[in-house]
Design an enzyme around this catalytic site. Structure first.
Site, PDB file in Angstrom:
ATOM      1  CG  HIS C  12     -46.357  52.808  38.852  1.00  0.00           C
ATOM      2  ND1 HIS C  12     -46.724  54.128  38.944  1.00  0.00           N
ATOM      3  CD2 HIS C  12     -45.696  52.701  37.679  1.00  0.00           C
ATOM      4  CE1 HIS C  12     -46.305  54.783  37.872  1.00  0.00           C
ATOM      5  NE2 HIS C  12     -45.692  53.931  37.088  1.00  0.00           N
ATOM      6  CG  HIS C  59     -48.172  53.806  32.300  1.00  0.00           C
ATOM      7  ND1 HIS C  59     -48.810  53.813  33.515  1.00  0.00           N
ATOM      8  CD2 HIS C  59     -46.849  53.934  32.577  1.00  0.00           C
ATOM      9  CE1 HIS C  59     -47.894  53.930  34.484  1.00  0.00           C
ATOM     10  NE2 HIS C  59     -46.719  54.008  33.945  1.00  0.00           N
ATOM     11  CG  HIS C 193     -37.932  51.990  35.029  1.00  0.00           C
ATOM     12  ND1 HIS C 193     -38.203  53.104  35.788  1.00  0.00           N
ATOM     13  CD2 HIS C 193     -39.096  51.733  34.350  1.00  0.00           C
ATOM     14  CE1 HIS C 193     -39.465  53.494  35.585  1.00  0.00           C
ATOM     15  NE2 HIS C 193     -40.014  52.697  34.707  1.00  0.00           N
ATOM     16  CD  GLU C 240     -42.828  55.744  35.663  1.00  0.00           C
ATOM     17  OE1 GLU C 240     -43.606  55.395  34.769  1.00  0.00           O
ATOM     18  OE2 GLU C 240     -42.501  54.980  36.594  1.00  0.00           O
TER      19      GLU C 240
HETATM   20 FE   LIG Z   1     -45.069  54.285  35.212  1.00  0.00          FE
END
Ligand SMILES: [Fe+3]
Ligand SMILES: [Fe+3]
Lengths: 279, 137, 279, 137
Positions: C12, C59, C193, C240
């Site tokens: 996302h 976030h 990531h 995540e």
């Molecule tokens: Fe995220």
């Protein structure tokens, strides 16, 4: 090593706090209730906990329907008394224990309890009335407090069984904290009462006495009481008693009752208090 | 309309409005209005002009009327939760016994005396009101 | 009866949303990523779900450090795109499904998941980018959405195992909802990531491909990956991926992979997408 | 001081600031400042006078300086979380690759090229920086 040494179960009726705040505890209506608190206060003064984990519910003070956490753990350094509609209670602010609280949060989440971590929340009568009951009117509360706020307003609250399991996980988490701390757990709310509807004023003394007995006699069975039984038999607000199951779960299986007190009424609630000690 | 195919297990408890999801959805704005009275500045504005203040919240007209008339039972039936609606009672300076009496059809003094006498007795088959329960208002 | 028919796992990354919003999807940098999304979009257009349960993380948009829910379920009727610092994305508001969402909330809490129930929250790129990836730029999103927001910012997130179990409980809850509804579950975030620190830019393609394979080959094993492994091997933000485990848990054990896409980079993330169908 | 008696299991991962409770406590106000930039009106006030706006938050002087100097690594070491500190990068109009480059000691172009080439490779023994890890700053 930190250790849970005892548990306290107590009602948290706002009118009890108001009686303390307005100097009415010696009045005939209140005297039988408060005289029964004396021994518990003496016990606490001798137990000298460093930290109390206080399991309570918020009553539309810190949380609203916007966001309704099932279990919210307060990790902040300080929590101020909430304005519940008549200005905040004039009681000391509640000092937190961020280090133990964060340890609990991390440990509980890794133990698969889905905690909400809270840094800032005002605390209402659900937390401050038990402090008044157990400590009177000191300049500062005599121990640090970790607030553990449970949703019991929006149906469904966590089950009694889930609360009991949470208590066990709290005990494990406390024992894995390296600093020496004497920790007491408060379960608050109840006992039987119904504030709402045509059935307002319901009290079920038999249910309450069985519940108090069951805390030592058979807590596993107590943890199985479904919500519908609480609502039917202890009143719609009697379901607050699931919070006592967190406290009970945090104690050893063979914890002993050292004191109890039961009085009807405090406002329109059956006020109960019990002190349990780990052997 | 409802995705649920059975009545809730607590549906037969008389005189009791269980604040479940259905109830909470119906009373969302009513309860949020009540909660706003936690703030002194809101209390002052509400005191100055109740109807004007209520316009801030998208209440149904039945809800608005129940608030203005202090119809405590009506508020519950329209989705109110007692912990929220009691904010309005606090605003009015009313005790929980006063409101408890109003909801159960007795005076504050009668309610207080009932409590001093041990409270409303629990009986397996009690039927405090046919109008209670969790049915839609 | 409502039924979960399929699951979608997708990254996302905010830059993917920006590429859509600013008409850059045909540029050389983005074309390889977006061309791989085409088949998934076709699949979704044919699958025609009524409701998507979108598991995502906020976030620092709706939630801050003040209150950090582990699992927050959105029961509201509508959720607006959040302002993440450059104004809200110009995408349609997200229409909720309060009736199914409340059913989920009640069912999950009674099933001993400690959900936070949320009526009002803006939704950020974590939720809206997957919609853009799967639906492009419609006037209105073609299905209702139930947002399920998972904390993955404050350590510790819920374990992969807990997320997997939550998925199973969601499946049971959906199947006990009487209305006929075709429900799809999105797991979002990842893949490998790391945004922060001297190690920013970490990508681990081997980890990601093993993860995609494991979703059908051995999801039970995938659910056992501890946080430290995600952080070490998939980067601090790769954790995540626990949100994909909610999606996977909500599907049948023998769910089949019908499509996958994997591309490096999207901004500084490895972008993965997988579609799984119940048999 | 600490109640914990062991280093966290993620403590040896280089160049990585795990946002655990200890980190979160240290960076609470720093992160809450960053989050405030979600609001347009706050962005305007901050833009007009950064130092004045920062006085709203009880930051340490090291934190305040790291914000004013856009010391991205410094902010992380002082309790910042990348999702929060990135609000400040958004405010500056910087991309994640720019900030990623600054944190890892390369230019934005180098960082972008590294990503296009497949990203920073994962190696079991990688040691991107002796200064990284979860140690106190
Ligand atoms: Fe995220
Ligand atoms: Fe209460």
């Amino acid at each position: 090593m930190a250790k849970i040494t005892a548990g306290v179960g107590t009602s948290h009726v706002p009118a009890i706090g108001a009686a303390v705040d307005h100097g009415k505890t010696a009045e005939p209506y209140w005297e039988p209730l408060f005289s029964g608190y004396e021994k518990a206060r003496q016990w606490l003064a001798e137990a000298k906990p460093d930290v109390a984990i206080i399991v309570f519910n918020d009553h539309a003070s810190a949380f609203s329907l916007e966001v309704i956490p099932t279990f919210a753990l307060g990790v902040g350094a300080q929590f101020q008394p909430a304005d519940e509609g008549y200005g905040p209670r004039r009681v000391p602010p509640v000092e937190g224990h961020p280090e133990l609280a964060w340890h609990l949060a991390e440990s509980l989440i890794l133990d698969e309890f889905d905690m909400t971590i809270v840094n800032e929340m005002p605390v209402d009568h659900g937390l401050t009335v038990p402090l008044s009951i157990m400590c009177g009117q000191p300049e500062r509360w005599p121990f640090k407090v970790i607030p553990l706020c449970v949703n019991v307003i929006q149906y469904p609250p966590p089950t009694g069984s889930r609360c009991y399991q949470l208590g066990k996980a709290i005990a494990a988490a406390v024992e894995s904290f390296a600093e020496d701390l004497n920790v007491v757990v408060f379960g608050t709310g109840g006992m039987s009462h119904q504030l709402q509807g045509e059935r307002a004023g319901l009290i079920n003394e038999e249910f309450d006495r069985d519940f108090l007995d069951g805390l030592t006699a058979d807590p596993d069975a107590l943890a199985q009481i479904p919500h519908v039984d609480y609502i039917r038999r202890a009143g719609s607000e009697g379901v607050e008693l699931v919070m006592w199951m967190v406290m009970r779960g945090a104690l050893n299986a063979d914890a002993k009752e050292v004191y109890r007190h039961y009085h009807v009424p405090a406002s329109n609630t059956a006020a109960g208090l019990i002190v349990l000690e780990n052997g | 309309m409802s995705g649920k195919d059975e009545a809730p297990e607590y549906g037969d408890i008389p005189g009791t409005y269980v604040f479940d999801g259905r109830h909470s959805r119906r009373g969302y704005h009513l309860n949020m209005f009540c909660m706003s009275l936690n703030r002194q500045e809101n209390r002052e504005v509400f005191r100055a002009d109740e109807a004007a203040y209520l316009k801030r919240y998208p209440l149904t007209s039945a809800q608005r009327q129940a608030v203005l008339e202090r119809d405590w039972l009506g508020m519950l039936r329209l989705g109110g939760n007692i912990y929220y609606t009691f904010k309005l009672a606090i605003f009015d300076g009313l005790s929980m016994q006063n409101v408890g009496g109003q909801m159960s059809g007795i005076t504050e003094a009668e309610f207080k005396n009932m409590m001093i006498a041990g409270g409303r007795p629990y009986k397996e088959d009690q039927q405090v009101s046919a109008a209670g329960g969790c049915a839609d208002g």
